[in-house]
Design a protein around this motif. Structure first.
Motif, PDB file in Angstrom:
ATOM      1  N   UNK A   1      17.706  29.881  45.091  1.00 51.60           N
ATOM      2  CA  UNK A   1      16.471  29.126  45.328  1.00 51.60           C
ATOM      3  C   UNK A   1      16.185  28.187  44.157  1.00 51.60           C
ATOM      4  N   UNK A   2      16.523  28.632  42.944  1.00 57.95           N
ATOM      5  CA  UNK A   2      16.307  27.791  41.762  1.00 57.95           C
ATOM      6  C   UNK A   2      17.347  26.694  41.613  1.00 57.95           C
TER       7      UNK A   2
ATOM      8  N   UNK B   1      27.867  29.158  39.251  1.00 60.78           N
ATOM      9  CA  UNK B   1      26.886  29.533  38.239  1.00 60.78           C
ATOM     10  C   UNK B   1      26.310  30.911  38.519  1.00 60.78           C
ATOM     11  N   UNK B   2      26.062  31.229  39.776  1.00 61.64           N
ATOM     12  CA  UNK B   2      25.542  32.559  40.128  1.00 61.64           C
ATOM     13  C   UNK B   2      26.551  33.646  39.782  1.00 61.64           C
TER      14      UNK B   2
ATOM     15  N   UNK C   1      25.362  44.614  42.904  1.00 62.39           N
ATOM     16  CA  UNK C   1      24.519  43.569  42.302  1.00 62.39           C
ATOM     17  C   UNK C   1      23.340  43.292  43.234  1.00 62.39           C
ATOM     18  N   UNK C   2      22.106  43.363  42.753  1.00 70.25           N
ATOM     19  CA  UNK C   2      20.944  43.127  43.624  1.00 70.25           C
ATOM     20  C   UNK C   2      21.001  41.750  44.275  1.00 70.25           C
ATOM     21  N   UNK C   3      20.915  41.745  45.584  1.00 66.96           N
ATOM     22  CA  UNK C   3      20.955  40.468  46.311  1.00 66.96           C
ATOM     23  C   UNK C   3      19.756  39.601  45.982  1.00 66.96           C
ATOM     24  N   UNK C   4      18.646  40.226  45.600  1.00 67.88           N
ATOM     25  CA  UNK C   4      17.446  39.444  45.285  1.00 67.88           C
ATOM     26  C   UNK C   4      17.673  38.525  44.083  1.00 67.88           C
ATOM     27  N   UNK C   5      18.475  38.982  43.110  1.00 67.85           N
ATOM     28  CA  UNK C   5      18.757  38.142  41.948  1.00 67.85           C
ATOM     29  C   UNK C   5      19.576  36.912  42.338  1.00 67.85           C
ATOM     30  N   UNK C   6      20.593  37.136  43.162  1.00 66.90           N
ATOM     31  CA  UNK C   6      21.419  36.011  43.592  1.00 66.90           C
ATOM     32  C   UNK C   6      20.620  35.041  44.466  1.00 66.90           C
TER      33      UNK C   6
END
Length: 325
Positions: free
Chosen positions: A223-224, A230-231, A213-218
């Motif tokens: 950040x949001x 939820x993540x 799973x791309x760490x950038x998405x998590x």
């Protein structure tokens, strides 16, 4: 003169293309090698040990069970009577067998959900462990090195109604616990024991899937303002859907066939058939009661039930799995 110059200039560029075409025609690509056997019998000799194992321990027993399901024989095998479908009709009309079917379904569903849920939580928590991550993984994977019968004996001792250490804790909290007399207590005990033994299997696959799973998405979700739960449910879980579906199928197979040793070590199908799953009933009727025809018919029905449940999972669960993420 200009034409000859243009032809000469094109030769260096055309040579690599011709070389690539020759390699493609020969079946080879850059970085890959193909095995060539000068002796055509060598591949079959390499496959022979595995084929012998399948023949001796799968195909021959399966054929023998299928034949045995249509006959009645005495314990010594001296008298055999062909009875067509009488063994199957007797099983389907037996309340004890129908009860065993329901026990198997509930047990398999309960241990599958429990195993997958706990393994998912442990796998997602792996990235949040900063110190001692190797020790954390070793502790989670430790049950995988324990034989199922040892796992069953361990849980039977811890929750023994008389000397079990955890039983004293339950009684101190006012919880009545006796798996030797209470069928529901025995069902819970074997469910927890089977799930504990299989959590590490699911954990290995889920950790590997979460690494993809791309760490950038998590990080963007964090950040949001999205929390860990939820993540996991909104981002990570949909992306590891194929792995979860694979584990769901494997957990059902495990519950149907691979929990025999745990049942035998903990409850032996009791009390009152509360933990008599189908695979253990096959053993009881075939090797304890020496009813070979009924035991063979049960093994055939057990395989049919497993195939039907697997097909239903592929039909109704896999449609919600996205393989393109």
């Amino acid at each position: 003169m200009q034409a000859s110059t243009s032809v000469t200039a094109e030769l260096p560029a055309a040579a690599p293309r011709a070389d690539r075409r020759r390699r493609a025609a020969a079946g080879g690509t850059a970085g890959l090698k193909r095995a060539h056997y000068t002796n055509s019998r060598l591949p079959f000799l390499l496959l022979l040990p595995q084929l012998l194992v399948l023949l001796l321990f799968f195909f021959i027993p399966a054929v023998r069970a299928l034949v045995q399901a249509f006959v009645i024989t005495d314990p010594f095998g001296t008298t055999v009577h062909f009875v067509w479908f009488d063994n199957f009709r007797a099983l389907l009309a037996s309340p004890e067998y129908r009860s065993s079917v329901w026990v198997t379904l509930w047990f398999t569903l309960a241990q599958s959900v429990l195993t997958l849920s706990v393994a998912a939580v442990l796998a997602f928590a792996t990235d949040r462990v900063i110190r001692g991550r190797g020790l954390y993984r070793s502790i989670v994977l430790l049950p995988y090195a324990i034989a199922p019968v040892i796992a069953g004996i361990l849980w039977a001792f811890m929750f023994n109604a008389h000397v079990g250490p955890l039983t004293y804790v339950l009684k101190a909290l006012g919880v009545a616990w006796d798996p030797t007399r209470n069928g529901f207590d025995a069902f819970l005990l074997v469910t927890f024991a089977a799930a504990w033994k299989h959590i590490c299997y699911d954990y290995i696959f889920l950790v590997a899937a979460l690494l993809a799973v791309p760490a950038s998405l998590l990080e963007a979700a964090a950040v949001d303002g999205a929390g860990p739960g939820l993540r996991f449910f909104k981002i990570a879980l949909p992306m590891i859907g194929p792995t979860v579906f694979f584990l769901l199928v494997m957990n059902f197979v495990y519950g149907f066939f691979e929990t025999f040793a745990i049942i035998d070590a903990v409850t032996k199908g009791g009390p009152g058939g509360a933990t008599m799953i189908l695979v253990y009933k096959v053993y009881q009727d075939g090797f304890v009661h020496i009813d070979l025809g009924s035991s063979a018919a049960q093994s055939v029905l057990l395989m049919i039930f497993a195939v039907i449940l697997t097909m239903l999972q592929f039909r109704y669960v896999e449609r919600n799995v996205n393989y393109d993420v």
